[in-house]
Design a protein around this motif. Structure first.
Motif, PDB file in Angstrom:
ATOM      1  N   TRP A  26      38.239  38.450  28.650  1.00 33.97           N
ATOM      2  CA  TRP A  26      36.809  39.461  28.321  1.00 33.97           C
ATOM      3  C   TRP A  26      36.383  40.487  27.440  1.00 33.97           C
ATOM      4  O   TRP A  26      34.958  40.679  26.787  1.00 33.97           O
ATOM      5  CB  TRP A  26      36.988  40.296  30.105  1.00 33.97           C
ATOM      6  CG  TRP A  26      36.733  39.163  31.180  1.00 33.97           C
ATOM      7  CD1 TRP A  26      38.048  39.354  31.529  1.00 33.97           C
ATOM      8  CD2 TRP A  26      35.434  38.742  31.901  1.00 33.97           C
ATOM      9  NE1 TRP A  26      37.089  38.151  32.966  1.00 33.97           N
ATOM     10  CE2 TRP A  26      35.597  37.591  32.600  1.00 33.97           C
ATOM     11  CE3 TRP A  26      34.233  38.883  31.033  1.00 33.97           C
ATOM     12  CZ2 TRP A  26      34.740  37.023  33.137  1.00 33.97           C
ATOM     13  CZ3 TRP A  26      33.366  38.188  31.611  1.00 33.97           C
ATOM     14  CH2 TRP A  26      33.770  37.888  32.521  1.00 33.97           C
ATOM     15  N   ILE A  62      36.218  44.647  34.421  1.00 40.33           N
ATOM     16  CA  ILE A  62      35.784  43.738  34.557  1.00 40.33           C
ATOM     17  C   ILE A  62      37.534  42.743  34.631  1.00 40.33           C
ATOM     18  O   ILE A  62      37.292  41.459  35.653  1.00 40.33           O
ATOM     19  CB  ILE A  62      34.546  42.543  33.762  1.00 40.33           C
ATOM     20  CG1 ILE A  62      33.513  43.315  34.070  1.00 40.33           C
ATOM     21  CG2 ILE A  62      34.957  41.557  33.599  1.00 40.33           C
ATOM     22  CD1 ILE A  62      32.772  43.011  33.134  1.00 40.33           C
ATOM     23  N   CYS A 107      29.627  36.489  36.399  1.00 43.40           N
ATOM     24  CA  CYS A 107      28.968  35.859  34.899  1.00 43.40           C
ATOM     25  C   CYS A 107      28.566  35.000  34.966  1.00 43.40           C
ATOM     26  O   CYS A 107      28.258  33.921  35.360  1.00 43.40           O
ATOM     27  CB  CYS A 107      30.404  36.514  34.327  1.00 43.40           C
ATOM     28  SG  CYS A 107      30.222  35.374  31.999  1.00 43.40           S
ATOM     29  N   VAL A 127      26.530  40.008  32.936  1.00 44.10           N
ATOM     30  CA  VAL A 127      27.434  39.892  33.772  1.00 44.10           C
ATOM     31  C   VAL A 127      26.942  41.106  34.939  1.00 44.10           C
ATOM     32  O   VAL A 127      26.243  41.798  34.009  1.00 44.10           O
ATOM     33  CB  VAL A 127      29.517  40.470  33.437  1.00 44.10           C
ATOM     34  CG1 VAL A 127      29.877  40.811  34.252  1.00 44.10           C
ATOM     35  CG2 VAL A 127      29.494  39.589  32.377  1.00 44.10           C
ATOM     36  N   ILE A 187      28.409  37.692  25.673  1.00 41.22           N
ATOM     37  CA  ILE A 187      26.769  37.924  26.543  1.00 41.22           C
ATOM     38  C   ILE A 187      26.061  39.080  25.403  1.00 41.22           C
ATOM     39  O   ILE A 187      24.934  39.144  25.853  1.00 41.22           O
ATOM     40  CB  ILE A 187      27.681  38.853  28.215  1.00 41.22           C
ATOM     41  CG1 ILE A 187      28.837  37.759  28.623  1.00 41.22           C
ATOM     42  CG2 ILE A 187      26.658  39.445  28.885  1.00 41.22           C
ATOM     43  CD1 ILE A 187      28.113  37.010  29.330  1.00 41.22           C
ATOM     44  N   PHE A 219      32.346  40.830  40.614  1.00 42.06           N
ATOM     45  CA  PHE A 219      31.182  40.331  39.961  1.00 42.06           C
ATOM     46  C   PHE A 219      31.322  39.553  39.787  1.00 42.06           C
ATOM     47  O   PHE A 219      32.375  38.639  40.359  1.00 42.06           O
ATOM     48  CB  PHE A 219      32.335  41.021  38.615  1.00 42.06           C
ATOM     49  CG  PHE A 219      33.682  40.315  37.780  1.00 42.06           C
ATOM     50  CD1 PHE A 219      32.864  39.656  36.514  1.00 42.06           C
ATOM     51  CD2 PHE A 219      34.410  40.768  38.239  1.00 42.06           C
ATOM     52  CE1 PHE A 219      34.154  38.642  36.272  1.00 42.06           C
ATOM     53  CE2 PHE A 219      35.254  39.058  37.647  1.00 42.06           C
ATOM     54  CZ  PHE A 219      34.954  38.351  37.114  1.00 42.06           C
TER      55      PHE A 219
END
Length: 182
Positions: free
Chosen positions: A63, A30, A91, A77, A70, A89
């Protein structure tokens, strides 16, 4: 979160784009996609020294921290894949007190823009938000990022505010866009 396929949808060019829930093992992927996308989209907006020297490490640190949030329940994500390759991606952050879900990042890699990947991710973001009782989505985009602004506006997003921002050691402006969920 399980590392499972969420959905498979037809992209504009006829290619299947699938989405899967990211796991902590995807953090470096990511961060790399985020840095590559910013390098392509923000060249000429953000300083070259930042893009060339600081961006990859800064996105990696970002990240690592974000994925911990997360995993603790702050959101989700999703990684977009085409023929087994990660191509983008998104989020998403759980609804705020006003019932709005933040689309914290949405990136389709250079070479995969205009192929429907972003649309698939936005459609899943709306579905995800509705499942949580959200009434709208919101995001911020740099004022100079005309391509992203055109992408969002062509999909019904509305300009809500212009806000001062600070990135890579410079002052600039971000635009807040919203999309009502019917």
């Amino acid at each position: 979160m399980p590392n499972s396929k969420l959905t498979s949808k037809q992209a504009v060019d006829g290619a299947k784009v699938s989405l899967r829930v990211a796991t902590p093992a995807d953090t470096a992927l990511i961060a790399s996609m985020h840095a590559r996308n910013w390098a392509a989209a923000y060249r000429g907006i953000l300083p070259d020294r930042y893009i060339d020297h600081e961006l990859p490490g800064e996105r990696a640190a970002h990240w690592i921290a974000r994925m911990k949030e997360i995993e603790a329940g702050a959101g989700c994500v999703l990684i977009a894949e085409h023929e087994g390759d990660a191509v983008g991606f998104v989020c998403l952050v759980e609804p705020d007190e006003t019932g709005s879900v933040l689309v914290d990042n949405l990136h389709a890699l250079p070479g995969h823009r205009g192929l429907g990947t972003g649309t698939v991710m936005l459609n899943e973001a709306a579905r995800w938000a509705r499942a949580r009782g959200a009434r709208q989505l919101h995001l911020s985009v740099l004022e100079q990022n005309a391509a992203a602004i055109g992408f969002y506006e062509s999909r019904g997003w509305k300009l809500d505010a212009r806000e001062a921002d600070h990135m890579a050691g410079i002052d600039l402006f971000s635009l807040r866009y919203v999309l009502a969920l019917d």
